[in-house]
Design a protein around this motif. Sequence first.
Motif: not given
Length: 128
Positions: A85-113
Amino acid sequence: MGGLCSKQEGDAFAQPGRRLDSAPPPRASAPTASVPSGAKPKIGGPPRTLGGGGSGGGGGSSSDADDARRKAAAAAEARAQGASKGGKLSAQLQAQKKQTRNDTLKEASETERRRRDQDATAEAIAHN
């Protein structure tokens, strides 16, 4: 100290014991309910004692094992339907799984900058 607070009713080992794999004697107040054939079995209900089968004997039979397997399968199916059935938490988890490693690294580098820019600004203000 134990002799002051407890009741002793003879020797505990005077009565014959029972095997560990056998069920305790059934209580008189325990209701027994059966599911009519063709009806969907109810999942859940009041807690039961482990090993408390209907036969009262120790070994158990293949029909008891089949009944236990059927109930376990029904419970697993109900859990699987509830999880789909899913829910809010399930939708967030699916969105996080869809992110690629490059997207995650890009977010981390912007935060560090941003953090380095804030540190440089704080250092420039401190020297004035």
